[in-house]
Write a protein that holds these residues in place. Sequence first.
Motif, PDB file in Angstrom:
ATOM      1  N   LEU A 198      -7.302  -2.845  -5.500  1.00  0.00           N
ATOM      2  CA  LEU A 198      -6.726  -3.654  -4.434  1.00  0.00           C
ATOM      3  C   LEU A 198      -7.794  -4.659  -4.050  1.00  0.00           C
ATOM      4  N   ILE A 199      -7.520  -5.935  -4.290  1.00  0.00           N
ATOM      5  CA  ILE A 199      -8.534  -6.966  -4.067  1.00  0.00           C
ATOM      6  C   ILE A 199      -7.979  -8.094  -3.211  1.00  0.00           C
ATOM      7  N   LYS A 200      -8.866  -8.807  -2.587  1.00  0.00           N
ATOM      8  CA  LYS A 200      -8.495 -10.000  -1.826  1.00  0.00           C
ATOM      9  C   LYS A 200      -8.109 -11.111  -2.802  1.00  0.00           C
TER      10      LYS A 200
ATOM     11  N   ASP B  17      -3.171   2.452   1.719  1.00  0.00           N
ATOM     12  CA  ASP B  17      -2.087   3.198   2.355  1.00  0.00           C
ATOM     13  C   ASP B  17      -0.817   2.375   2.521  1.00  0.00           C
ATOM     14  N   SER B  18      -0.943   1.057   2.661  1.00  0.00           N
ATOM     15  CA  SER B  18       0.246   0.217   2.869  1.00  0.00           C
ATOM     16  C   SER B  18       0.681  -0.511   1.589  1.00  0.00           C
ATOM     17  N   ASP B  19       0.048  -0.201   0.482  1.00  0.00           N
ATOM     18  CA  ASP B  19       0.358  -0.883  -0.781  1.00  0.00           C
ATOM     19  C   ASP B  19       1.562  -0.226  -1.460  1.00  0.00           C
ATOM     20  N   GLU B  20       2.755  -0.578  -0.985  1.00  0.00           N
ATOM     21  CA  GLU B  20       3.960   0.038  -1.541  1.00  0.00           C
ATOM     22  C   GLU B  20       4.220  -0.379  -2.981  1.00  0.00           C
ATOM     23  N   ASN B  21       3.712  -1.544  -3.383  1.00  0.00           N
ATOM     24  CA  ASN B  21       3.888  -1.950  -4.788  1.00  0.00           C
ATOM     25  C   ASN B  21       3.142  -1.012  -5.732  1.00  0.00           C
ATOM     26  N   ALA B  22       1.923  -0.672  -5.374  1.00  0.00           N
ATOM     27  CA  ALA B  22       1.153   0.248  -6.222  1.00  0.00           C
ATOM     28  C   ALA B  22       1.806   1.619  -6.250  1.00  0.00           C
ATOM     29  N   THR B  23       2.303   2.080  -5.110  1.00  0.00           N
ATOM     30  CA  THR B  23       2.992   3.374  -5.058  1.00  0.00           C
ATOM     31  C   THR B  23       4.207   3.355  -5.974  1.00  0.00           C
ATOM     32  N   TYR B  24       5.012   2.300  -5.857  1.00  0.00           N
ATOM     33  CA  TYR B  24       6.211   2.168  -6.691  1.00  0.00           C
ATOM     34  C   TYR B  24       5.841   2.118  -8.176  1.00  0.00           C
ATOM     35  N   LEU B  25       4.892   1.257  -8.532  1.00  0.00           N
ATOM     36  CA  LEU B  25       4.519   1.111  -9.940  1.00  0.00           C
ATOM     37  C   LEU B  25       3.949   2.401 -10.506  1.00  0.00           C
TER      38      LEU B  25
ATOM     39  N   PHE C  82      -0.707  -7.186 -12.483  1.00  0.00           N
ATOM     40  CA  PHE C  82      -1.146  -7.802 -11.239  1.00  0.00           C
ATOM     41  C   PHE C  82       0.083  -8.071 -10.385  1.00  0.00           C
ATOM     42  N   ASN C  83      -0.028  -7.888  -9.072  1.00  0.00           N
ATOM     43  CA  ASN C  83       1.030  -8.317  -8.165  1.00  0.00           C
ATOM     44  C   ASN C  83       0.388  -8.993  -6.966  1.00  0.00           C
ATOM     45  N   GLY C  84       0.954 -10.150  -6.593  1.00  0.00           N
ATOM     46  CA  GLY C  84       0.449 -10.913  -5.457  1.00  0.00           C
ATOM     47  C   GLY C  84      -0.307 -12.153  -5.882  1.00  0.00           C
TER      48      GLY C  84
ATOM     49  N   GLY D 260       2.652   7.079 -28.356  1.00  0.00           N
ATOM     50  CA  GLY D 260       2.235   7.904 -27.225  1.00  0.00           C
ATOM     51  C   GLY D 260       2.200   7.119 -25.933  1.00  0.00           C
ATOM     52  N   PRO D 261       1.760   7.768 -24.862  1.00  0.00           N
ATOM     53  CA  PRO D 261       1.744   7.129 -23.546  1.00  0.00           C
ATOM     54  C   PRO D 261       0.867   5.872 -23.538  1.00  0.00           C
ATOM     55  N   VAL D 262       1.323   4.875 -22.815  1.00  0.00           N
ATOM     56  CA  VAL D 262       0.583   3.621 -22.680  1.00  0.00           C
ATOM     57  C   VAL D 262      -0.244   3.681 -21.395  1.00  0.00           C
ATOM     58  N   PRO D 263      -1.548   3.429 -21.474  1.00  0.00           N
ATOM     59  CA  PRO D 263      -2.359   3.345 -20.259  1.00  0.00           C
ATOM     60  C   PRO D 263      -2.154   1.985 -19.581  1.00  0.00           C
ATOM     61  N   VAL D 264      -1.776   2.027 -18.316  1.00  0.00           N
ATOM     62  CA  VAL D 264      -1.455   0.824 -17.549  1.00  0.00           C
ATOM     63  C   VAL D 264      -2.314   0.781 -16.297  1.00  0.00           C
ATOM     64  N   ALA D 265      -2.908  -0.368 -16.022  1.00  0.00           N
ATOM     65  CA  ALA D 265      -3.679  -0.548 -14.788  1.00  0.00           C
ATOM     66  C   ALA D 265      -2.855  -1.381 -13.812  1.00  0.00           C
ATOM     67  N   ILE D 266      -3.040  -1.117 -12.528  1.00  0.00           N
ATOM     68  CA  ILE D 266      -2.337  -1.818 -11.457  1.00  0.00           C
ATOM     69  C   ILE D 266      -3.367  -2.542 -10.604  1.00  0.00           C
ATOM     70  N   VAL D 267      -3.113  -3.829 -10.347  1.00  0.00           N
ATOM     71  CA  VAL D 267      -3.979  -4.604  -9.458  1.00  0.00           C
ATOM     72  C   VAL D 267      -3.097  -5.273  -8.407  1.00  0.00           C
ATOM     73  N   THR D 268      -3.332  -4.939  -7.158  1.00  0.00           N
ATOM     74  CA  THR D 268      -2.652  -5.615  -6.065  1.00  0.00           C
ATOM     75  C   THR D 268      -3.609  -6.638  -5.483  1.00  0.00           C
ATOM     76  N   VAL D 269      -3.138  -7.872  -5.398  1.00  0.00           N
ATOM     77  CA  VAL D 269      -3.930  -8.965  -4.839  1.00  0.00           C
ATOM     78  C   VAL D 269      -3.334  -9.293  -3.480  1.00  0.00           C
ATOM     79  N   SER D 270      -4.088  -8.975  -2.416  1.00  0.00           N
ATOM     80  CA  SER D 270      -3.562  -9.161  -1.063  1.00  0.00           C
ATOM     81  C   SER D 270      -4.697  -9.245  -0.063  1.00  0.00           C
ATOM     82  N   ASP D 271      -4.530 -10.119   0.904  1.00  0.00           N
ATOM     83  CA  ASP D 271      -5.507 -10.218   1.987  1.00  0.00           C
ATOM     84  C   ASP D 271      -5.179  -9.268   3.132  1.00  0.00           C
TER      85      ASP D 271
END
Length: 170
Positions: free
Chosen positions: A56-58, A32-40, A81-83, A16-27
Amino acid sequence: MASSTEQHKQIAGQQGPVPVAIVTVSDTRTPDSDENATYLREQIEAAGHTVAGYRLIKDEADLVAGVLDELVEGPARIILFNGGTGISPRDRTYDALSRKLEKTLPGFGELFRMFSYDQVGAAAMLSRATAGVYRNTVVISTPGSPAAVRLAWEKLIAPELTHLAWEVIR
């Protein structure tokens, strides 16, 4: 006769479907500007999986470690994680994650850098992309550039997502 990898992928695909979490690490990015999260998010959902969380964390080691500990307690079987994977003084994601991973997947970083070489040349060596397992959850960390996130998703993560999620719980 199918190879064991093919058999594993067939079995994994039935889970079945896999639950996936997205974490963007950016200062600098905002939701609204997190295109990686939108894409993922779009790619995860288009593949029939679910987004089990977004943060979205520092780029602070304690925040990276804290969000990892938080998300492994939830439904996510894979955390992307990205960043924060470079070598500048502010890049702390790799350091925080590498202290937590119970098993590493060195092949992920090796393959990512190999594919990156085709895009950015020798600068690929500056990436500390990594992956591993923490508390029965697959953790994958990529650079934060949109090109790097797309490369990792298309070449490495999407083709093995269900297989990865199944392997850690079988």
